[in-house]
Design a protein around this motif. Structure first.
Motif, short mmCIF file in Angstrom:
data_model
loop_
_atom_site.label_atom_id
_atom_site.label_comp_id
_atom_site.label_asym_id
_atom_site.label_seq_id
_atom_site.Cartn_x
_atom_site.Cartn_y
_atom_site.Cartn_z
N ARG A 10 1.02 33.05 -96.55
CA ARG A 10 1.73 32.26 -97.56
C ARG A 10 3.20 32.16 -97.21
O ARG A 10 3.83 33.14 -96.82
CB ARG A 10 1.56 32.90 -98.94
CG ARG A 10 0.12 32.84 -99.43
CD ARG A 10 -0.05 33.38 -100.84
NE ARG A 10 0.43 34.75 -100.92
CZ ARG A 10 1.17 35.21 -101.93
NH1 ARG A 10 1.50 34.44 -102.94
NH2 ARG A 10 1.58 36.46 -101.93
N ARG A 12 7.14 31.77 -97.82
CA ARG A 12 8.18 32.10 -98.81
C ARG A 12 9.37 31.15 -98.66
O ARG A 12 9.97 30.74 -99.65
CB ARG A 12 8.64 33.54 -98.62
CG ARG A 12 9.73 33.96 -99.58
CD ARG A 12 10.08 35.44 -99.51
NE ARG A 12 10.18 35.98 -98.18
CZ ARG A 12 11.31 36.06 -97.47
NH1 ARG A 12 12.45 35.63 -97.95
NH2 ARG A 12 11.30 36.58 -96.26
N GLU A 13 9.70 30.80 -97.42
CA GLU A 13 10.88 29.97 -97.15
C GLU A 13 10.69 29.24 -95.83
O GLU A 13 10.04 29.75 -94.93
CB GLU A 13 12.10 30.90 -97.05
CG GLU A 13 13.40 30.24 -96.78
CD GLU A 13 14.52 31.29 -96.67
OE1 GLU A 13 15.41 31.06 -95.83
OE2 GLU A 13 14.49 32.30 -97.38
N VAL A 26 5.42 35.47 -96.86
CA VAL A 26 5.51 36.46 -97.94
C VAL A 26 5.30 37.87 -97.40
O VAL A 26 5.92 38.82 -97.86
CB VAL A 26 4.49 36.13 -99.06
CG1 VAL A 26 4.41 37.22 -100.09
CG2 VAL A 26 4.84 34.80 -99.71
N GLY A 58 2.33 28.85 -101.97
CA GLY A 58 2.88 29.21 -100.67
C GLY A 58 2.02 28.77 -99.51
O GLY A 58 2.31 29.11 -98.36
#
Length: 88
Positions: A10, A12-13, A26, A58
Motif C-alpha cells: 500500500r 503512503r506517499e 506503508v 493506498g
C-alpha cells in the motif's frame, strides 16, 4: 515465532522527479520506476505531477490532471503503462 507478510503493498506517499516515480509504502519500503514508464506523467508539467491522490486504501496513486493511475502492485511487478493506440 513465525513472520507472515500481510496483504498487498500500500502506498503512503508518491513523488515524481524528472527521472523517476518513487513510492513510499506503508510498510516502510521505497520503490521506484523510471518516469518513462508513464508516458502521461512524462508529458505532464511539474504542477500536474505534484497533484497526486492516494486512492483505494493506498492501492493506487492517481493523477487527476492527466488521468493516470499507477498501482504499487504494478510498480513491484515492473509493468509500464501502455501507450494509447493511434487510430487512423
Amino acid at each position: 515465532m513465525s513472520t507472515v507478510a500481510t496483504g498487498e503493498a500500500r502506498i503512503r506517499e508518491v513523488r515524481v522527479t524528472d527521472a523517476e516515480i518513487t513510492a513510499q509504502l506503508v510498510d516502510g519500503r521505497t520503490i521506484s520506476v523510471p518516469l518513462a514508464w508513464s508516458w502521461r506523467l512524462s508529458e505532464a508539467t511539474p504542477e500536474q505531477r505534484a497533484n497526486v491522490q492516494i486512492i483505494g486504501n493506498g492501492d493506487v496513486a492517481h493523477w487527476p490532471d492527466v488521468d493516470e493511475d499507477i498501482s504499487a502492485r504494478g510498480m513491484l511487478a515492473g509493468t509500464p503503462a501502455p501507450r494509447q493506440k493511434q487510430f487512423a
